[in-house]
Design an enzyme around this catalytic site. Structure first.
Site, PDB file in Angstrom:
ATOM      1  N   TRP A 120       0.853  -1.193   0.000  1.00  0.00           N
ATOM      2  CA  TRP A 120       0.000   0.000   0.000  1.00  0.00           C
ATOM      3  C   TRP A 120       0.892   1.248   0.000  1.00  0.00           C
ATOM      4  O   TRP A 120       1.878   1.300   0.747  1.00  0.00           O
ATOM      5  CB  TRP A 120      -0.898  -0.050   1.244  1.00  0.00           C
ATOM      6  CG  TRP A 120      -1.740   1.169   1.460  1.00  0.00           C
ATOM      7  CD1 TRP A 120      -2.460   1.843   0.529  1.00  0.00           C
ATOM      8  CD2 TRP A 120      -1.946   1.841   2.704  1.00  0.00           C
ATOM      9  NE1 TRP A 120      -3.112   2.897   1.111  1.00  0.00           N
ATOM     10  CE2 TRP A 120      -2.816   2.921   2.445  1.00  0.00           C
ATOM     11  CE3 TRP A 120      -1.500   1.635   4.010  1.00  0.00           C
ATOM     12  CZ2 TRP A 120      -3.236   3.788   3.435  1.00  0.00           C
ATOM     13  CZ3 TRP A 120      -1.916   2.501   4.996  1.00  0.00           C
ATOM     14  CH2 TRP A 120      -2.778   3.571   4.712  1.00  0.00           C
ATOM     15  N   ASP A 135      -1.506  -6.093   9.271  1.00  0.00           N
ATOM     16  CA  ASP A 135      -2.394  -4.973   8.960  1.00  0.00           C
ATOM     17  C   ASP A 135      -3.725  -5.567   8.485  1.00  0.00           C
ATOM     18  O   ASP A 135      -3.813  -6.118   7.385  1.00  0.00           O
ATOM     19  CB  ASP A 135      -1.763  -4.105   7.868  1.00  0.00           C
ATOM     20  CG  ASP A 135      -2.624  -2.896   7.539  1.00  0.00           C
ATOM     21  OD1 ASP A 135      -3.654  -2.699   8.199  1.00  0.00           O
ATOM     22  OD2 ASP A 135      -2.250  -2.140   6.610  1.00  0.00           O
TER      23      ASP A 135
HETATM   24  C1  LMR Z   1      -6.609   3.166  -0.062  1.00  0.00           C
HETATM   25  O1  LMR Z   1      -5.734   2.300  -0.047  1.00  0.00           O
HETATM   26  O2  LMR Z   1      -6.965   3.733  -1.091  1.00  0.00           O
HETATM   27  C2  LMR Z   1      -7.297   3.532   1.229  1.00  0.00           C
HETATM   28  O3  LMR Z   1      -6.776   2.789   2.268  1.00  0.00           O
HETATM   29  C3  LMR Z   1      -7.326   4.980   1.496  1.00  0.00           C
HETATM   30  C4  LMR Z   1      -5.991   5.561   1.845  1.00  0.00           C
HETATM   31  O4  LMR Z   1      -5.890   6.186   2.905  1.00  0.00           O
HETATM   32  O5  LMR Z   1      -5.038   5.421   1.078  1.00  0.00           O
END
Ligand code: LMR
Length: 396
Positions: A129, A210
């Site tokens: 992420w 997570d």
């Molecule tokens: C995402 O991955 O798009 C969401 O978790 C929102 C974010 O805060 O990035």
């Protein structure tokens, strides 16, 4: 003071939303930020959550401070949702603090690791992420990467991951996605979780799980199978929990950091450090979202209703995956799009290069972050052919 500051580039995910909003093209499609959307394109608050909120407001007579650990009933119930019967088995070995969403849990967890061992290294998946590295890395801890995804197969490269983890020194922290891997949608099989648990136990590694999407992969129990396999095996673990997606409470910032310690005494000490870290950063978390969650989880009927509502969302996301796979296969019959239905949660990687992603946005007005992650919940019956045409035109 501030004259020397240069402006920063937009956030890799939130910046996509801003760019999408500026675009005036009528057929534009937002597959960017990870929020669930229904078939009208709306990110709903589940009815059970709204009901719990109404009851909470009616009963609340004071807004005095809670405390750095937040809502204690919430802490207990949200951990129980994730760990199930293991919660009572571990009992006082768990130290939980309510946090400012799942992001707050990740950051607080990293700060806690740094307090315990400033030399610790946190290993994150490749890819991960977009906000993982900034969040945990801002603690000052060193970050390294482990292999996770193989684009050619659009699946987990488990051998490479296992080999890497199997060479880490004792005390290394490994950040894992509990389910619905963000951004790939490629999750570990239960046998792979078991094999990892062996390695973690044998080498004395510390898992940091997570869990931002419990309930969004298959269901609330299946999605935590891997987590529970780990918790049964390792003596210590960090768990970041988020109520943003599954409770639809995004902006309320409800989350928790649970730490499983080796002993009850160690957990009691962890709790004091969690509270001090929170007090020094933001004092205490916002109450409203957590109080709604605590009320909902305590009410059997509301809880059942909410689980059903989330199941409807999951059914929709799975059918959108199938729909896009079908529409892409119509345009590119020699290609296999089975990965779309095999992957879980809101995200999959489109597998487009930078030039193709540029075209996707500039020519077709389809918005995704720069890593090519697509939020399948942004698809609908109305836009799926448009999106399939765009992708097919870039990959023919
Ligand atoms: C995402 O991955 O798009 C969401 O978790 C929102 C974010 O805060 O990035």
């Amino acid at each position: 003071m501030f004259d020397a500051l240069d402006p920063l580039p937009p956030d890799p995910i939130l910046g996509v939303t801003a760019a999408f909003r500026r675009d005036t093209y009528p057929l534009k499609v937002d597959l960017g930020v990870g929020v669930y959307r229904d078939d009208r394109g709306i990110t709903p608050v589940p009815l059970a959550v709204r009901e719990a909120e109404r009851a909470l407001i009616a009963a609340q007579t004071s807004k005095t401070y809670v405390g750095p650990a937040g809502n204690l009933e919430f802490n207990e119930r949200i951990v129980e949702l994730a760990l199930g019967p293991l919660t009572s088995r571990l009992g006082p070995r768990i130290a939980t603090i309510q946090t400012v969403g799942g992001c707050g849990a990740l950051r607080l967890g990293a700060e806690l690791v740094r307090v315990a061992n400033p030399e610790a290294v946190i290993h994150v998946s490749t890819p991960t992420w977009a906000n993982h590295e900034p969040l945990v890395g801002s603690s000052g801890l060193r970050l390294e990467r482990y292999p996770y995804y193989v684009a050619a197969r659009r699946d987990v490269d488990f051998d490479a991951m296992h080999d890497h983890v199997n060479r880490l020194p004792a005390g290394a922290v490994v950040l894992l996605h509990g389910c619905c891997h963000n951004p790939t949608g490629a999750d570990l099989e239960v046998e792979q979780w078991r094999a990892l648990a062996d390695v973690f136990e044998r080498r004395g590694l510390l898992p940091f799980v997570d869990m931002a999407y419990q309930g969004f992969g298959d269901d609330f129990e299946t999605d935590v199978t891997g987590l529970r396999v780990l918790v049964e095996r390792v003596p210590q673990l960090l768990l970041a929990l988020s109520c943003s997606k599954n409770f639809g409470l995004y902006r309320e910032r409800a989350g928790a950091l649970a730490v499983v310690a080796r002993t009850a005494e160690a957990a009691a000490a962890v709790a004091t450090h969690q509270a001090r870290l929170a007090r020094r950063m933001y004092s205490m978390p916002p109450d409203h979202g957590a109080a709604i969650v605590a009320r909902l989880l305590a009410d059997t009927a509301l809880r059942r209703q909410w689980i059903d509502e989330v199941a409807t969302m999951v059914t929709r996301m799975k059918s959108l995956r199938a729909l896009l796979a079908e529409r892409l296969a119509q345009r590119q019959p020699t290609r296999d799009f089975g990965w779309l239905t095999h992957q879980r949660g809101m995200f999959s990687l489109l597998g487009l290069d930078d030039a193709q992603l540029h075209e996707l946005r500039e020519r077709h007005h389809v918005y995704v972050p720069a890593d090519g992650r697509m939020n399948v919940a942004g698809l609908s019956e109305l836009n799926v052919d448009y999106v399939a045409d765009a992708i097919a035109s870039l990959t023919n």
